[in-house]
Design a protein around this motif. Structure first.
Motif, PDB file in Angstrom:
ATOM      1  N   LYS A 352       0.859  -1.187   0.000  1.00  0.00           N
ATOM      2  CA  LYS A 352       0.000   0.000   0.000  1.00  0.00           C
ATOM      3  C   LYS A 352       0.888   1.228   0.000  1.00  0.00           C
ATOM      4  O   LYS A 352       1.818   1.295   0.805  1.00  0.00           O
ATOM      5  CB  LYS A 352      -0.830   0.071   1.288  1.00  0.00           C
ATOM      6  CG  LYS A 352      -2.003  -0.844   1.362  1.00  0.00           C
ATOM      7  CD  LYS A 352      -2.787  -0.502   2.625  1.00  0.00           C
ATOM      8  CE  LYS A 352      -3.943  -1.439   2.816  1.00  0.00           C
ATOM      9  NZ  LYS A 352      -4.762  -1.039   3.970  1.00  0.00           N
ATOM     10  N   LEU A 354       0.421   5.446   0.050  1.00  0.00           N
ATOM     11  CA  LEU A 354      -0.471   6.604   0.077  1.00  0.00           C
ATOM     12  C   LEU A 354       0.368   7.853  -0.141  1.00  0.00           C
ATOM     13  O   LEU A 354       1.468   7.969   0.413  1.00  0.00           O
ATOM     14  CB  LEU A 354      -1.198   6.698   1.420  1.00  0.00           C
ATOM     15  CG  LEU A 354      -2.011   5.466   1.832  1.00  0.00           C
ATOM     16  CD1 LEU A 354      -2.682   5.699   3.185  1.00  0.00           C
ATOM     17  CD2 LEU A 354      -3.065   5.120   0.774  1.00  0.00           C
ATOM     18  N   LEU A 361      -5.010  13.551   1.351  1.00  0.00           N
ATOM     19  CA  LEU A 361      -4.601  12.391   0.559  1.00  0.00           C
ATOM     20  C   LEU A 361      -4.779  12.764  -0.916  1.00  0.00           C
ATOM     21  O   LEU A 361      -5.862  13.224  -1.314  1.00  0.00           O
ATOM     22  CB  LEU A 361      -5.496  11.188   0.913  1.00  0.00           C
ATOM     23  CG  LEU A 361      -5.125   9.869   0.258  1.00  0.00           C
ATOM     24  CD1 LEU A 361      -3.767   9.383   0.749  1.00  0.00           C
ATOM     25  CD2 LEU A 361      -6.179   8.799   0.559  1.00  0.00           C
ATOM     26  N   ALA A 364      -3.094   7.070  -4.270  1.00  0.00           N
ATOM     27  CA  ALA A 364      -2.969   5.773  -3.597  1.00  0.00           C
ATOM     28  C   ALA A 364      -2.675   4.683  -4.615  1.00  0.00           C
ATOM     29  O   ALA A 364      -3.196   4.715  -5.735  1.00  0.00           O
ATOM     30  CB  ALA A 364      -4.260   5.440  -2.847  1.00  0.00           C
ATOM     31  N   ASP A 372     -10.017  -1.215   0.660  1.00  0.00           N
ATOM     32  CA  ASP A 372     -10.259   0.181   1.032  1.00  0.00           C
ATOM     33  C   ASP A 372     -10.075   1.154  -0.132  1.00  0.00           C
ATOM     34  O   ASP A 372     -10.074   2.370   0.074  1.00  0.00           O
ATOM     35  CB  ASP A 372      -9.322   0.577   2.181  1.00  0.00           C
ATOM     36  CG  ASP A 372      -9.792  -0.027   3.496  1.00  0.00           C
ATOM     37  OD1 ASP A 372     -11.024  -0.071   3.711  1.00  0.00           O
ATOM     38  OD2 ASP A 372      -8.943  -0.471   4.282  1.00  0.00           O
ATOM     39  N   TYR A 376     -10.335   5.295   0.059  1.00  0.00           N
ATOM     40  CA  TYR A 376      -9.236   6.217  -0.231  1.00  0.00           C
ATOM     41  C   TYR A 376      -9.632   7.168  -1.374  1.00  0.00           C
ATOM     42  O   TYR A 376      -9.349   8.356  -1.336  1.00  0.00           O
ATOM     43  CB  TYR A 376      -7.960   5.449  -0.615  1.00  0.00           C
ATOM     44  CG  TYR A 376      -7.311   4.715   0.536  1.00  0.00           C
ATOM     45  CD1 TYR A 376      -6.995   5.369   1.728  1.00  0.00           C
ATOM     46  CD2 TYR A 376      -6.992   3.364   0.442  1.00  0.00           C
ATOM     47  CE1 TYR A 376      -6.390   4.694   2.786  1.00  0.00           C
ATOM     48  CE2 TYR A 376      -6.377   2.682   1.487  1.00  0.00           C
ATOM     49  CZ  TYR A 376      -6.083   3.343   2.661  1.00  0.00           C
ATOM     50  OH  TYR A 376      -5.485   2.689   3.706  1.00  0.00           O
ATOM     51  N   ARG A 397      -9.669   1.599   6.643  1.00  0.00           N
ATOM     52  CA  ARG A 397     -10.848   2.270   7.157  1.00  0.00           C
ATOM     53  C   ARG A 397     -11.304   1.747   8.517  1.00  0.00           C
ATOM     54  O   ARG A 397     -11.624   2.531   9.417  1.00  0.00           O
ATOM     55  CB  ARG A 397     -11.983   2.069   6.144  1.00  0.00           C
ATOM     56  CG  ARG A 397     -13.235   2.757   6.551  1.00  0.00           C
ATOM     57  CD  ARG A 397     -14.326   2.501   5.530  1.00  0.00           C
ATOM     58  NE  ARG A 397     -15.386   3.444   5.745  1.00  0.00           N
ATOM     59  CZ  ARG A 397     -16.285   3.765   4.842  1.00  0.00           C
ATOM     60  NH1 ARG A 397     -16.240   3.220   3.644  1.00  0.00           N
ATOM     61  NH2 ARG A 397     -17.223   4.617   5.121  1.00  0.00           N
TER      62      ARG A 397
END
Ligand SMILES: Cc1cc2nc3c(=O)[nH]c(=O)nc-3n(C[C@H](O)[C@H](O)[C@H](O)COP(=O)(O)OP(=O)(O)OC[C@H]3O[C@@H](n4cnc5c(N)ncnc54)[C@H](O)[C@@H]3O)c2cc1C
Length: 405
Positions: A352, A354, A361, A364, A372, A376, A397
């Motif tokens: 992952k 980000l 954010l 991603a 998720d 995102y 989440r």
């Protein structure tokens, strides 16, 4: 009296536009939809699932014939629009018939790019854009056949997966040094490559196609480094080009796509464009969400809401290969000045990343656990501050919500 409105193209943008318009201003327009493909509009995104035999062609139809009828739409599918006579406001069809309009919505989508190389015209060299292509590919790719897919982007990989699942021996050739380079960073691409190879697909990176060889039909793909890869079928999936010819011949301003403003209007009053054929603020989108956003904004405007504006879309991609979960959205590479948070667990094949900028954010990339992804994406689209959950964000989440409770 209802104003005559002609939609050209009966694809995903057109179907969504008619749905949005009829829910807001049923009866205000007499809508005719002209579509070249000889069938009801369908979910093109699911063509890979049809190729993989997970669903049948009838499962992907977007709206039944009754649905269109109940909304009073004149549906002319299997018919091609050949011109727009703007001075008399009529759309010409290949049959010789003409349709009057006060407004035209161009929703003509894109067409696949074919390589300008020797042998492209050989039988057995196909593209992957519509249900006709799927039928042709299925006909040519019986189990055990050797298939070469040119293009390691989303379409090429989904085509390769569908064909491998049906029993073909698939090799994917990709020009770049990593797969899906427009959606994934180096690390996620490498994981994706391993995931696809585990499914029996051969991947060749930095492989430049020089020519397609064969006598009566394609027999091999020749690479620039002189290697030849034998093939009974070649699927070319190197990209798409907006279908602009109709707009251009009508005199509408065209660049890479049909140029539209934030109101989805073109340079000619009364002519609009939505979906993949449209170019908005310099971008031609090749995904369905922007087409849906544009369809909604245009429907709102034509229903009388002058405040509706289209300001662009944040892109997200989800590869549809079973057991290989990939998601990417927004600025996933991270422009200068951004920060990245990475969580990687090679043991369970999870990655992952980000990307954060200014306490928000902005991008991603997820590989493995993509559950998720949409959460995102919502955070990216809503531009919501994330500082208060920053430390937990990468864990997903449910943890963030538990910590907040
Ligand atoms: C295999 C595959 C997988 C995909 N997967 C995804 C995905 O996972 N996520 C995603 O967001 N997007 C995906 N896409 C892209 C998505 O399907 C498109 O973004 C979407 O279909 C665009 O809608 P559109 O209405 O602009 O174009 P289209 O759906 O292509 O519709 C345009 C229609 O106009 C017709 N037409 C063109 N010219 C004329 C004319 N002169 N007269 C009459 N009719 C005409 C065409 O025949 C076509 O039916 C995928 C596409 C393919 C092919």
């Amino acid at each position: 009296m209802s104003e005559p409105l002609v939609v050209i193209g009966n694809g995903m943008a057109a179907a969504r536009f008619v749905e949005e318009l009829s829910s807001r201003a049923l009866g205000r327009y007499a809508v005719a939809v002209v579509g070249e493909e000889p069938r009801l509009a369908y979910n093109r995104v699911l063509l890979s699932a049809v190729l993989a035999r997970d669903v049948g062609p009838s499962d992907i139809v977007l709206k039944s014939a009754d649905w269109w009828r109940q909304r009073g739409v004149t549906l002319l599918y299997g018919q091609t629009a050949t011109g727009i006579d703007t001075h008399i406001r009529r759309v010409r069809l290949a049959t010789g018939a003409t349709l009057p309009y006060t407004r035209v919505v161009l929703a003509t989508g894109s067409r696949p790019i074919r390589l300008p190389l020797p042998g492209m015209e050989l039988p057995g060299v196909l593209t992957f854009r519509d249900l006709g292509d799927v039928t042709a590919i299925e006909g040519a790719a019986a189990a055990g056949r050797r298939v070469v897919v040119i293009g390691g982007g989303l379409l090429g990989l989904e085509a390769g997966y569908g064909l491998a699942k049906a029993g073909a021996k698939v090799t994917v050739l990709h020009l770049m040094d990593r797969l899906m380079e427009r959606q994934l960073d180096q690390r996620a691409s490498a994981m994706l490559k391993r995931g696809l190879e585990a499914k029996g697909i051969t991947i060749e990176l930095e492989a430049a196609t020089a020519a397609l060889r064969g006598h009566r039909r394609v027999e091999a793909v020749e690479l620039a480094d002189r290697r030849a890869i034998e093939a009974d079928l070649v699927v070319v999936a190197i990209g798409i080009r907006a279908n602009v010819e109709l707009g251009r011949s009508a005199g509408v301003a065209v660049d890479r796509g049909i140029v539209v403003d934030d109101c989805l209007g073109t340079s000619i009053a009364g002519i609009h464009a939505i979906g993949e054929c449209a170019e908005h603020r310099g971008t031609c989108y090749g995904l369905v969400e922007p087409a849906y956003d544009q369809a909604r904004v245009l429907a709102r405007r034509l229903a009388g809401d002058d405040s509706a504006r289209y300001r662009g879309s944040v892109l997200a991609t989800n590869l549809k290969v079973s057991g290989v979960n990939v998601f990417s959205a927004g600025d996933f590479m991270g422009a200068p000045g951004t920060e990245t948070i990475v969580l990687s667990d090679p043991g369970i094949d999870t990655y992952k990343k980000l990307v954060i900028a200014g306490g928000r954010l902005v991008g991603a990339v997820l590989y493995g656990d993509t559950e998720d992804g949409l959460w995102y994406l919502d955070l990216i689209r809503s531009d919501a501050p994330i500082e208060h959950m920053r430390d937990d964000l990468v864990f997903g989440r449910s943890l963030v919500e538990r910590m907040a409770a």
